[in-house]
Design a protein around this motif. Structure first.
Motif, PDB file in Angstrom:
ATOM      1  N   PHE A 150      -4.333  38.046  99.946  1.00 56.40           N
ATOM      2  CA  PHE A 150      -4.421  36.619  99.650  1.00 56.40           C
ATOM      3  C   PHE A 150      -4.225  35.794 100.929  1.00 56.40           C
ATOM      4  CE2 PHE A 150      -2.834  32.486  98.306  1.00 56.40           C
ATOM      5  CZ  PHE A 150      -3.626  32.166  97.220  1.00 56.40           C
ATOM      6  N   ALA A 151      -3.225  36.166 101.733  1.00 58.97           N
ATOM      7  CA  ALA A 151      -2.904  35.430 102.964  1.00 58.97           C
ATOM      8  C   ALA A 151      -4.039  35.520 103.985  1.00 58.97           C
ATOM      9  CB  ALA A 151      -1.607  35.966 103.569  1.00 58.97           C
ATOM     10  N   ILE A 152      -4.601  36.713 104.155  1.00 57.18           N
ATOM     11  CA  ILE A 152      -5.689  36.900 105.134  1.00 57.18           C
ATOM     12  C   ILE A 152      -6.942  36.154 104.695  1.00 57.18           C
ATOM     13  CG2 ILE A 152      -7.239  38.592 106.213  1.00 57.18           C
ATOM     14  CD1 ILE A 152      -4.870  40.627 105.908  1.00 57.18           C
ATOM     15  N   THR A 173       1.254  30.985  84.662  1.00 60.18           N
ATOM     16  CA  THR A 173       1.838  29.727  85.125  1.00 60.18           C
ATOM     17  C   THR A 173       1.004  29.191  86.279  1.00 60.18           C
ATOM     18  OG1 THR A 173       3.767  28.701  86.162  1.00 60.18           O
ATOM     19  CG2 THR A 173       3.439  31.037  86.604  1.00 60.18           C
ATOM     20  N   GLU A 174       1.006  27.888  86.417  1.00 54.23           N
ATOM     21  CA  GLU A 174       0.256  27.256  87.509  1.00 54.23           C
ATOM     22  C   GLU A 174       1.142  26.992  88.727  1.00 54.23           C
ATOM     23  OE1 GLU A 174      -3.092  26.907  87.403  1.00 54.23           O
ATOM     24  OE2 GLU A 174      -2.779  27.999  85.531  1.00 54.23           O
ATOM     25  N   GLU A 175       2.412  27.365  88.618  1.00 54.57           N
ATOM     26  CA  GLU A 175       3.339  27.133  89.730  1.00 54.57           C
ATOM     27  C   GLU A 175       2.980  27.972  90.946  1.00 54.57           C
ATOM     28  OE1 GLU A 175       7.628  26.847  89.254  1.00 54.57           O
ATOM     29  OE2 GLU A 175       7.299  26.788  87.092  1.00 54.57           O
ATOM     30  N   LYS A 176       3.394  27.472  92.113  1.00 55.11           N
ATOM     31  CA  LYS A 176       3.187  28.223  93.356  1.00 55.11           C
ATOM     32  C   LYS A 176       4.534  28.467  94.018  1.00 55.11           C
ATOM     33  CE  LYS A 176      -1.547  26.939  94.354  1.00 55.11           C
ATOM     34  NZ  LYS A 176      -2.506  26.592  95.402  1.00 55.11           N
ATOM     35  N   ILE A 177       4.621  29.570  94.764  1.00 54.30           N
ATOM     36  CA  ILE A 177       5.853  29.845  95.501  1.00 54.30           C
ATOM     37  C   ILE A 177       5.521  30.171  96.953  1.00 54.30           C
ATOM     38  CG2 ILE A 177       7.255  30.616  93.544  1.00 54.30           C
ATOM     39  CD1 ILE A 177       6.557  33.465  94.248  1.00 54.30           C
ATOM     40  N   LEU A 178       6.450  29.852  97.845  1.00 54.28           N
ATOM     41  CA  LEU A 178       6.260  30.112  99.275  1.00 54.28           C
ATOM     42  C   LEU A 178       6.616  31.567  99.572  1.00 54.28           C
ATOM     43  CD1 LEU A 178       5.648  28.977 102.139  1.00 54.28           C
ATOM     44  CD2 LEU A 178       8.085  28.501 102.335  1.00 54.28           C
ATOM     45  N   VAL A 179       5.701  32.254 100.212  1.00 49.58           N
ATOM     46  CA  VAL A 179       5.921  33.660 100.581  1.00 49.58           C
ATOM     47  C   VAL A 179       5.753  33.799 102.088  1.00 49.58           C
ATOM     48  CG1 VAL A 179       5.043  36.020 100.330  1.00 49.58           C
ATOM     49  CG2 VAL A 179       5.096  34.504  98.359  1.00 49.58           C
ATOM     50  N   GLN A 180       6.617  34.601 102.696  1.00 52.50           N
ATOM     51  CA  GLN A 180       6.449  34.875 104.124  1.00 52.50           C
ATOM     52  C   GLN A 180       6.541  36.372 104.363  1.00 52.50           C
ATOM     53  OE1 GLN A 180      10.016  32.586 105.405  1.00 52.50           O
ATOM     54  NE2 GLN A 180      10.676  34.486 106.358  1.00 52.50           N
ATOM     55  N   GLY A 181       5.886  36.830 105.406  1.00 52.36           N
ATOM     56  CA  GLY A 181       5.909  38.258 105.722  1.00 52.36           C
ATOM     57  C   GLY A 181       5.191  38.529 107.026  1.00 52.36           C
ATOM     58  N   ILE A 182       5.078  39.800 107.364  1.00 56.31           N
ATOM     59  CA  ILE A 182       4.360  40.218 108.573  1.00 56.31           C
ATOM     60  C   ILE A 182       3.381  41.318 108.178  1.00 56.31           C
ATOM     61  CG2 ILE A 182       4.539  41.271 110.863  1.00 56.31           C
ATOM     62  CD1 ILE A 182       7.304  39.995 111.123  1.00 56.31           C
ATOM     63  N   ILE A 183       2.128  41.117 108.512  1.00 55.61           N
ATOM     64  CA  ILE A 183       1.070  42.080 108.185  1.00 55.61           C
ATOM     65  C   ILE A 183       0.927  43.062 109.343  1.00 55.61           C
ATOM     66  CG2 ILE A 183      -1.389  42.350 107.656  1.00 55.61           C
ATOM     67  CD1 ILE A 183      -1.254  39.404 106.576  1.00 55.61           C
ATOM     68  N   LYS A 206     -14.424  44.881 116.376  1.00 61.79           N
ATOM     69  CA  LYS A 206     -14.729  43.664 117.149  1.00 61.79           C
ATOM     70  C   LYS A 206     -13.467  42.866 117.455  1.00 61.79           C
ATOM     71  CE  LYS A 206     -19.472  42.899 115.506  1.00 61.79           C
ATOM     72  NZ  LYS A 206     -20.353  41.985 114.753  1.00 61.79           N
ATOM     73  N   LYS A 207     -12.531  42.878 116.506  1.00 63.85           N
ATOM     74  CA  LYS A 207     -11.307  42.098 116.674  1.00 63.85           C
ATOM     75  C   LYS A 207     -10.184  42.774 115.899  1.00 63.85           C
ATOM     76  CE  LYS A 207      -9.283  38.033 117.780  1.00 63.85           C
ATOM     77  NZ  LYS A 207      -9.052  37.561 119.133  1.00 63.85           N
ATOM     78  N   ILE A 208      -8.999  42.835 116.522  1.00 65.89           N
ATOM     79  CA  ILE A 208      -7.844  43.469 115.884  1.00 65.89           C
ATOM     80  C   ILE A 208      -6.681  42.487 115.862  1.00 65.89           C
ATOM     81  CG2 ILE A 208      -6.166  45.364 116.045  1.00 65.89           C
ATOM     82  CD1 ILE A 208      -8.369  47.003 117.471  1.00 65.89           C
ATOM     83  N   TYR A 209      -6.041  42.380 114.708  1.00 65.05           N
ATOM     84  CA  TYR A 209      -4.871  41.501 114.553  1.00 65.05           C
ATOM     85  C   TYR A 209      -3.675  42.376 114.195  1.00 65.05           C
ATOM     86  CZ  TYR A 209      -8.581  38.003 113.945  1.00 65.05           C
ATOM     87  OH  TYR A 209      -9.698  37.211 114.109  1.00 65.05           O
ATOM     88  N   ARG A 210      -2.667  42.390 115.051  1.00 63.29           N
ATOM     89  CA  ARG A 210      -1.473  43.206 114.816  1.00 63.29           C
ATOM     90  C   ARG A 210      -0.256  42.334 114.537  1.00 63.29           C
ATOM     91  NH1 ARG A 210      -3.911  46.619 118.780  1.00 63.29           N
ATOM     92  NH2 ARG A 210      -4.051  48.789 118.039  1.00 63.29           N
ATOM     93  N   GLU A 211       0.588  42.816 113.636  1.00 61.71           N
ATOM     94  CA  GLU A 211       1.863  42.162 113.315  1.00 61.71           C
ATOM     95  C   GLU A 211       1.719  40.649 113.177  1.00 61.71           C
ATOM     96  OE1 GLU A 211       4.526  44.089 116.374  1.00 61.71           O
ATOM     97  OE2 GLU A 211       5.623  44.558 114.550  1.00 61.71           O
ATOM     98  N   GLN A 212       0.858  40.257 112.263  1.00 63.13           N
ATOM     99  CA  GLN A 212       0.584  38.836 112.051  1.00 63.13           C
ATOM    100  C   GLN A 212       1.553  38.237 111.018  1.00 63.13           C
ATOM    101  OE1 GLN A 212      -2.108  36.888 113.601  1.00 63.13           O
ATOM    102  NE2 GLN A 212      -1.799  38.633 114.941  1.00 63.13           N
ATOM    103  N   PRO A 213       2.397  37.284 111.463  1.00 63.65           N
ATOM    104  CA  PRO A 213       3.280  36.628 110.490  1.00 63.65           C
ATOM    105  C   PRO A 213       2.486  35.642 109.642  1.00 63.65           C
ATOM    106  CG  PRO A 213       3.593  35.703 112.683  1.00 63.65           C
ATOM    107  CD  PRO A 213       2.565  36.784 112.824  1.00 63.65           C
ATOM    108  N   PHE A 214       2.919  35.420 108.410  1.00 63.30           N
ATOM    109  CA  PHE A 214       2.253  34.418 107.571  1.00 63.30           C
ATOM    110  C   PHE A 214       3.275  33.712 106.684  1.00 63.30           C
ATOM    111  CE2 PHE A 214       2.277  38.183 104.892  1.00 63.30           C
ATOM    112  CZ  PHE A 214       2.585  37.677 103.636  1.00 63.30           C
TER     113      PHE A 214
END
Length: 199
Positions: A172-174, A120-130, A98-106
């Motif tokens: 997690f990101a999606i 740990t309860e800490e969080k870190i910033l992550v970036q990438g391309i799916i 029904k729907k396709i998502y290509r090369e999605q940055p996050f």
């Protein structure tokens, strides 16, 4: 004479000349570059097409014509591997999606414990391309990641162990973006010519 030499040196330092195409063609294409080229073609395969080797060759040549890749790079792409993907069950499912998502940055804050084995309860910033995720005709969300790694003894577990953490981050990101759970995760191995179910 020294003044002329200095002037020439200054010009060379200030201007970046693009490497001539014939020199690029002479360079041996690394395994990493071959993987990038394979990704490029897989990301540009259309689910609306029924592919033949000829159609795939034509697609590859279109990137040469646009000067995105060189002729030598085009010749290094294994068209049979691309064709095998277009004959796979995953591709057939993509054709009905029904729907396709290509090369999605996050960019997302994730719990540090997803990456580091510490409570740990800490969080870190992550970036990438799916690479790819899609919604099937049955409203399932499927995450697909292309891998071109060489696998000794055809051992698919190498891929599972190497990329499990990366895929968990993608998941997690999606799920954060779509507010829905992912139903299935696959790695498509071009080396094995098949998909490997992770979830």
């Amino acid at each position: 004479v020294s003044k002329l030499k200095n002037k020439k040196a200054n010009i060379t330092n200030e201007i970046n000349f693009e490497e001539p195409k014939f020199l690029k063609d002479e360079i041996k294409i690394s395994s990493a570059r071959k993987g990038t080229l394979m990704h490029l073609i897989l990301q540009n395969i259309s689910e609306k097409e029924n592919y033949t080797i000829e159609k795939i060759t034509k697609l590859i040549n279109s990137f040469v014509e646009k000067e995105i890749i060189t002729q030598k790079e085009a010749e290094s792409i294994n068209t049979n591997k691309i064709y095998n993907f277009t004959q796979s069950d995953i591709f057939k499912e993509l054709q009905k999606a029904k729907k396709i998502y290509r090369e999605q940055p996050f960019y997302i804050n994730v719990p540090a414990k997803l990456i580091y084995e510490q409570e740990t309860e800490e969080k870190i910033l992550v970036q990438g391309i799916i690479d790819l995720y899609y919604i099937t005709e049955n409203d399932e969300i499927v995450l697909l990641d292309y891998k071109t790694d060489f696998l000794e003894n055809n051992n698919e577990n190498i891929l599972k162990e190497k990329y499990e953490q990366q895929l968990q981050l993608y998941k997690f990101a999606i799920e954060h973006a779509m507010k829905k759970k992912i139903d299935k995760i696959y790695i498509y191995s071009t080396f094995l010519d098949r998909s490997i179910k992770i979830l």
